[in-house]
Design a protein around this motif. Structure first.
Motif, PDB file in Angstrom:
ATOM      1  N   ARG A 171      -6.406  56.976 -10.167  1.00  0.00           N
ATOM      2  CA  ARG A 171      -5.806  55.729  -9.678  1.00  0.00           C
ATOM      3  C   ARG A 171      -4.292  55.879  -9.558  1.00  0.00           C
ATOM      4  O   ARG A 171      -3.697  55.435  -8.577  1.00  0.00           O
ATOM      5  N   ILE A 227     -10.616  58.441 -14.417  1.00  0.00           N
ATOM      6  CA  ILE A 227     -10.540  57.322 -13.468  1.00  0.00           C
ATOM      7  C   ILE A 227      -9.101  56.845 -13.326  1.00  0.00           C
ATOM      8  O   ILE A 227      -8.593  56.640 -12.216  1.00  0.00           O
ATOM      9  N   ARG A 280     -19.772  52.448 -14.741  1.00  0.00           N
ATOM     10  CA  ARG A 280     -18.405  52.667 -14.277  1.00  0.00           C
ATOM     11  C   ARG A 280     -18.388  53.220 -12.865  1.00  0.00           C
ATOM     12  O   ARG A 280     -17.477  52.930 -12.082  1.00  0.00           O
ATOM     13  N   PHE A 281     -19.383  54.020 -12.508  1.00  0.00           N
ATOM     14  CA  PHE A 281     -19.477  54.597 -11.167  1.00  0.00           C
ATOM     15  C   PHE A 281     -20.035  53.599 -10.161  1.00  0.00           C
ATOM     16  O   PHE A 281     -19.838  53.745  -8.956  1.00  0.00           O
ATOM     17  N   ARG A 317     -11.341  55.846  -5.599  1.00  0.00           N
ATOM     18  CA  ARG A 317     -12.784  56.017  -5.721  1.00  0.00           C
ATOM     19  C   ARG A 317     -13.103  56.709  -7.050  1.00  0.00           C
ATOM     20  O   ARG A 317     -12.225  57.295  -7.679  1.00  0.00           O
ATOM     21  N   ALA A 318     -14.360  56.629  -7.452  1.00  0.00           N
ATOM     22  CA  ALA A 318     -14.768  57.244  -8.718  1.00  0.00           C
ATOM     23  C   ALA A 318     -14.619  58.760  -8.625  1.00  0.00           C
ATOM     24  O   ALA A 318     -14.923  59.359  -7.591  1.00  0.00           O
TER      25      ALA A 318
END
Length: 301
Positions: A141, A137, A102-103, A147-148
């Motif tokens: 957003r 996350i 995910r990162f 960004r992560a």
């Protein structure tokens, strides 16, 4: 030997909690045992005990403050991490792989130790940690951050989830739905407040989220904004915040209730420094008093 008798309704209430730790804890407490001995006697980790207490509180089966734990995490080392990675249980390795996917990068040793703290000290199940990651996350957003999130911020949120007793998939899903809905309104509320050319600061976000948590919608916040602009030459967050808090204290939760109440307000004496148009409402007068008391203080106004 004394018998422990539980009513059928109470047993059903326990079963509906969907938390076996809560059942064990309730039985332990019903036997007259001291809450502070629960961790040792039941062999619960501090966070596991915290979640069990929270589950009982949510079902109105425990009214006292939940047992708390030390906030300072254990000093996990690289050797602890190596033992965890080489163990027979693959859950942590799978979770680490998912986080790195995910990162879009490999986690540093310090970041991986933070993840170990979440699973092994806080005791959150790996599937709940996966939802925690998705929540962090998506929250960023909706705040306009693409960004992560930092691993430390995820770890901080994990402590918050533990405090709230969010330790199952069901509780996590319910919390995420409600919380993300509020974060989704940030941009819309910012536009209502004429903030469209920049991202909200943390303090500004805190104000808006606190208003939404009080149950106010865009309609009520718009009314507070209009009243703020009516009496001041510029928008002041503390003034608008006081108006909304006063409405909440008075039980005025809808725009129609607020308008009806303000119509009944008797005319007030004009304030030469702040009143620019019309007559101050009761909420306006209260906000003025707080604003005058705060003037000269640093921080967002």
């Amino acid at each position: 030997m004394a018998q422990l008798i539980l009513e059928k309704e109470k047993i059903q209430n326990l079963l509906d909690a969907g938390n076996s730790d809560a059942v064990l804890l309730y039985l332990f407490l019903s036997m007259g045992e001291a809450p502070e001995n629960a961790a040792e006697k039941l062999r619960f980790t501090p966070s596991r005990l915290q979640c069990a207490f929270a589950a009982l509180q949510q079902r109105s089966l425990w009214e006292k403050p939940a047992f708390t734990y030390e906030r300072e995490r254990p000093k996990f080392t690289e050797n602890d991490l190596l033992r965890r990675m080489s163990g027979q249980n693959p859950e942590f390795r799978d979770l680490l792989g998912e986080v790195q996917r995910r990162f879009g990068r490999t986690l540093s040793t310090e970041e991986t130790l933070s993840l170990l703290n979440i699973t092994d000290y806080l005791g959150l199940p790996t599937e709940v940690v996966g939802m925690l990651l998705s929540y962090c996350i998506e929250k960023d957003r909706r705040r306009g951050i693409n960004r992560a999130p930092a691993m430390r911020s995820i770890e901080k949120e994990a402590y918050r989830w533990t405090d709230l007793g969010i330790c199952t998939m069901e509780l996590a899903a319910a919390f995420m739905q409600e919380s993300l809905q509020r974060y989704g309104l940030l941009k819309k509320i910012a536009a209502l407040l004429q903030i469209e050319d920049r991202r909200l600061t943390s303090a500004e976000e805190h104000y808006i989220l606190s208003w939404l948590e009080l149950g106010f919608t865009e309609k009520e916040i718009r009314l507070a904004y209009e009243e703020t602009m009516k009496y001041l030459s510029q928008f002041k967050w503390s003034y608008c915040n006081t108006i909304l808090k006063n409405w909440h204290t008075q039980g005025l939760t809808t725009a129609s209730d607020i308008k009806k109440a303000e119509k009944k307000t008797a005319p007030a004496k004009r304030n030469s420094q702040y009143q620019k148009h019309g007559t101050l409402s009761e909420s306006g007068k209260a906000a003025i008093r707080e604003l005058l008391a705060q003037e000269g203080n640093d921080g967002i106004q």
